[in-house]
Design a protein around this motif. Sequence first.
Motif, PDB file in Angstrom:
ATOM      1  N   GLN A  10      -2.935  10.090  -8.210  1.00  0.00           N
ATOM      2  CA  GLN A  10      -1.797  10.892  -7.763  1.00  0.00           C
ATOM      3  C   GLN A  10      -0.842  10.060  -6.911  1.00  0.00           C
ATOM      4  OE1 GLN A  10      -2.912  14.414  -5.574  1.00  0.00           O
ATOM      5  NE2 GLN A  10      -0.816  14.841  -4.910  1.00  0.00           N
ATOM      6  N   ALA A  11      -1.407   9.212  -6.044  1.00  0.00           N
ATOM      7  CA  ALA A  11      -0.586   8.395  -5.147  1.00  0.00           C
ATOM      8  C   ALA A  11       0.228   7.361  -5.906  1.00  0.00           C
ATOM      9  CB  ALA A  11      -1.484   7.699  -4.119  1.00  0.00           C
ATOM     10  N   THR A  12      -0.372   6.763  -6.931  1.00  0.00           N
ATOM     11  CA  THR A  12       0.251   5.609  -7.593  1.00  0.00           C
ATOM     12  C   THR A  12       0.884   5.939  -8.940  1.00  0.00           C
ATOM     13  OG1 THR A  12      -1.829   5.033  -8.706  1.00  0.00           O
ATOM     14  CG2 THR A  12      -1.452   4.079  -6.514  1.00  0.00           C
ATOM     15  N   GLY A  13       0.513   7.079  -9.512  1.00  0.00           N
ATOM     16  CA  GLY A  13       0.958   7.367 -10.874  1.00  0.00           C
ATOM     17  C   GLY A  13       0.226   6.543 -11.904  1.00  0.00           C
ATOM     18  N   GLY A  14      -0.889   5.928 -11.518  1.00  0.00           N
ATOM     19  CA  GLY A  14      -1.648   5.071 -12.420  1.00  0.00           C
ATOM     20  C   GLY A  14      -2.608   5.835 -13.313  1.00  0.00           C
ATOM     21  N   ARG A  15      -3.272   5.101 -14.198  1.00  0.00           N
ATOM     22  CA  ARG A  15      -4.224   5.681 -15.153  1.00  0.00           C
ATOM     23  C   ARG A  15      -5.642   5.290 -14.770  1.00  0.00           C
ATOM     24  NH1 ARG A  15      -6.727   3.915 -19.851  1.00  0.00           N
ATOM     25  NH2 ARG A  15      -5.539   1.938 -19.856  1.00  0.00           N
ATOM     26  N   VAL A  16      -6.508   6.285 -14.665  1.00  0.00           N
ATOM     27  CA  VAL A  16      -7.899   6.062 -14.312  1.00  0.00           C
ATOM     28  C   VAL A  16      -8.745   5.988 -15.583  1.00  0.00           C
ATOM     29  CG1 VAL A  16      -9.909   7.042 -13.145  1.00  0.00           C
ATOM     30  CG2 VAL A  16      -7.648   7.232 -12.102  1.00  0.00           C
ATOM     31  N   THR A  17      -9.580   4.976 -15.703  1.00  0.00           N
ATOM     32  CA  THR A  17     -10.426   4.829 -16.888  1.00  0.00           C
ATOM     33  C   THR A  17     -11.654   5.724 -16.824  1.00  0.00           C
ATOM     34  OG1 THR A  17     -11.558   2.951 -15.845  1.00  0.00           O
ATOM     35  CG2 THR A  17      -9.678   2.458 -17.297  1.00  0.00           C
ATOM     36  N   PHE A  93       0.733   7.380   0.768  1.00  0.00           N
ATOM     37  CA  PHE A  93      -0.046   8.595   0.547  1.00  0.00           C
ATOM     38  C   PHE A  93      -1.033   8.806   1.700  1.00  0.00           C
ATOM     39  CE2 PHE A  93      -3.377  11.199  -1.347  1.00  0.00           C
ATOM     40  CZ  PHE A  93      -2.678  12.086  -2.159  1.00  0.00           C
ATOM     41  N   ALA A  94      -1.690   7.708   2.122  1.00  0.00           N
ATOM     42  CA  ALA A  94      -2.641   7.796   3.231  1.00  0.00           C
ATOM     43  C   ALA A  94      -1.945   8.216   4.517  1.00  0.00           C
ATOM     44  CB  ALA A  94      -3.349   6.453   3.417  1.00  0.00           C
ATOM     45  N   ARG A  95      -0.738   7.709   4.727  1.00  0.00           N
ATOM     46  CA  ARG A  95       0.019   8.089   5.932  1.00  0.00           C
ATOM     47  C   ARG A  95       0.397   9.562   5.882  1.00  0.00           C
ATOM     48  NH1 ARG A  95       1.240   9.790   9.950  1.00  0.00           N
ATOM     49  NH2 ARG A  95       2.935   9.200  11.363  1.00  0.00           N
ATOM     50  N   ALA A  96       0.789  10.042   4.715  1.00  0.00           N
ATOM     51  CA  ALA A  96       1.269  11.422   4.587  1.00  0.00           C
ATOM     52  C   ALA A  96       0.140  12.449   4.741  1.00  0.00           C
ATOM     53  CB  ALA A  96       1.961  11.605   3.238  1.00  0.00           C
ATOM     54  N   ARG A  97      -1.081  12.068   4.391  1.00  0.00           N
ATOM     55  CA  ARG A  97      -2.170  13.054   4.403  1.00  0.00           C
ATOM     56  C   ARG A  97      -2.897  13.130   5.750  1.00  0.00           C
ATOM     57  NH1 ARG A  97      -6.751  10.078   0.523  1.00  0.00           N
ATOM     58  NH2 ARG A  97      -7.261   8.383   1.981  1.00  0.00           N
ATOM     59  N   LEU A 145      -2.586   0.725   6.122  1.00  0.00           N
ATOM     60  CA  LEU A 145      -2.364   2.161   5.928  1.00  0.00           C
ATOM     61  C   LEU A 145      -3.326   2.731   4.890  1.00  0.00           C
ATOM     62  CD1 LEU A 145       1.533   2.169   5.939  1.00  0.00           C
ATOM     63  CD2 LEU A 145       0.065   3.166   7.702  1.00  0.00           C
ATOM     64  N   ALA A 146      -3.537   2.000   3.798  1.00  0.00           N
ATOM     65  CA  ALA A 146      -4.423   2.485   2.737  1.00  0.00           C
ATOM     66  C   ALA A 146      -5.857   2.612   3.219  1.00  0.00           C
ATOM     67  CB  ALA A 146      -4.355   1.547   1.531  1.00  0.00           C
ATOM     68  N   ARG A 147      -6.230   1.886   4.242  1.00  0.00           N
ATOM     69  CA  ARG A 147      -7.583   1.955   4.798  1.00  0.00           C
ATOM     70  C   ARG A 147      -7.743   3.041   5.863  1.00  0.00           C
ATOM     71  NH1 ARG A 147      -8.751  -4.560   5.728  1.00  0.00           N
ATOM     72  NH2 ARG A 147      -9.660  -4.957   3.658  1.00  0.00           N
ATOM     73  N   MET A 148      -6.670   3.760   6.183  1.00  0.00           N
ATOM     74  CA  MET A 148      -6.704   4.721   7.285  1.00  0.00           C
ATOM     75  C   MET A 148      -7.423   6.006   6.872  1.00  0.00           C
ATOM     76  SD  MET A 148      -3.582   6.057   9.699  1.00  0.00           S
ATOM     77  CE  MET A 148      -2.502   6.344   8.302  1.00  0.00           C
ATOM     78  N   PRO A 149      -8.498   6.376   7.574  1.00  0.00           N
ATOM     79  CA  PRO A 149      -9.201   7.624   7.253  1.00  0.00           C
ATOM     80  C   PRO A 149      -8.319   8.846   7.521  1.00  0.00           C
ATOM     81  CG  PRO A 149     -10.581   6.159   8.592  1.00  0.00           C
ATOM     82  CD  PRO A 149      -9.194   5.588   8.602  1.00  0.00           C
ATOM     83  N   VAL A 150      -8.606   9.928   6.805  1.00  0.00           N
ATOM     84  CA  VAL A 150      -7.813  11.143   6.928  1.00  0.00           C
ATOM     85  C   VAL A 150      -7.859  11.700   8.337  1.00  0.00           C
ATOM     86  CG1 VAL A 150      -7.550  13.516   6.097  1.00  0.00           C
ATOM     87  CG2 VAL A 150      -8.131  11.692   4.484  1.00  0.00           C
ATOM     88  N   ASP A 151      -9.032  11.603   8.998  1.00  0.00           N
ATOM     89  CA  ASP A 151      -9.200  12.220  10.319  1.00  0.00           C
ATOM     90  C   ASP A 151      -8.832  11.300  11.480  1.00  0.00           C
ATOM     91  OD1 ASP A 151     -11.300  10.491   9.983  1.00  0.00           O
ATOM     92  OD2 ASP A 151     -12.848  11.858  10.706  1.00  0.00           O
ATOM     93  N   THR A 152      -8.016  10.276  11.226  1.00  0.00           N
ATOM     94  CA  THR A 152      -7.558   9.372  12.282  1.00  0.00           C
ATOM     95  C   THR A 152      -6.675  10.123  13.287  1.00  0.00           C
ATOM     96  OG1 THR A 152      -7.626   7.456  10.813  1.00  0.00           O
ATOM     97  CG2 THR A 152      -6.200   7.283  12.748  1.00  0.00           C
TER      98      THR A 152
END
Length: 478
Positions: A10-17, A93-97, A145-152
Amino acid sequence: MLWTSSDAAQATGGRVTKPWEADGVSIDTRTLAKGDLFVALKDVRDGHDFVAQALEKGAAAALVSRLPAGVSPDAPLLIVPDVLTALADLGAFARARTRAKVVGVTGSVGKTSTKEMLRAILSGQGRTHAAEASYNNHWGVPLTLARMPVDTDFAVIEIGMNHPGEIAPLARLAQLDVAMITIVAPAHLEAFESIEGIAHEKAAIFDGLKPGGVAVFNADMATTPILSAKAEAVGAKAIGFGESEGAAWRLTEARISDDATVVRAIRANEPILFKVSSPGRHFALNALGALAVAEALGADPTIAAHDLGRWMPPAGRGQRERITLDIVEETFIDLIDDAFNANPASMAAALDVLIAAKPVDGIGRVGGGRRIAILGDMLELGPTETELHLAIARHPGLSAVHVIHCVGPRMKALHAALPRSQRGDWVETAQELVPRARSLIDAGDILLVKGSKGIKVSLVVDVLRKMGQAAAPKEGTL
């Protein structure tokens, strides 16, 4: 879980295998932990060449722009058009959530040390996230930022630059509640016409402030009006720290001892007293700025001032340590390791610490302990680099340094300008000093090693540490 495959897609618009869950994010197979998402960045090497190895080591998945060689099409992958762009998307995405309060730190000197101060003083008041290393560039900020936990609760983001236009995009990505500028000083002058140009680039961190954000900056500089004007232009609340009368957080005294600095300051007409566990007026000023940031983030400034005592300078950035030369005779040297970076401002600050330090007499071959400096080139200073190196010879109190050894072609100018009695060795490269490092010191000496990372005076630090002997075991222990 830090990341699920659906959130990352969702964050990247990429394709998951295939579905996966990741506990962390890594860009290096040498430090990758089991369960990490491996990001195949292209830098000196192409990260796609290491995807198979990362998966073998237990990576949960890999972020790639193509199917790497030796990797099965049904391996856990997130496939995107561009890996670096996707990493930035993960960071956004991590910052926004998260509901974390985020501070960005920049400056010509003291970014990493101040980041670590903020980690120390915020960790006692909430879950705090900050990069373990100096990840402050176009991939380091998104990675942090990508390493930031949601509950920071609090996040500290270091933001650096080498060229114009680099800071603002990173600051905007981080969506800052508070932005701090430690100091503006001659650094990266190869890419800027003047120190005013550097000030404008540093002030661009305020472009990343959210509405109602706070700008914290050094109030003592000739370029302070540039920072103040930028803060006003973006509608930020401006808070100055320093020794100037108009500073909201004003330093009134910094009492420097061998291993600490006791600081007195005034905030809102109220006195403040705190200790920084390292000698140096520059550390005192940055600590004052860090307290201003903590208050702006909603932290308790009294608890923050107390927790400053838990901070120590990172390795290579002014850390002081005692190296035991002989455990029987109890002889030693004191080392100030400041070998990670150098520009005129940080060089002056490091020399001030050395000048204030007290060697130990009577335990060495020559009797009296000495203050010794090994100074390496300051890089990226542009056309005035020779004059800036020569200016070190005019540093106030430099006569208190007994011997100065110089490393690198730029430092040859300083070596020639020093009085003969103070002039030590000059070498082209740090490696040339390594075989004779032991002969440069004596028990009781205090030694500063300082230079830009690229000149590699850290090689001298490494060999000095290897001279040390382990402390003798205490009675009754093995």
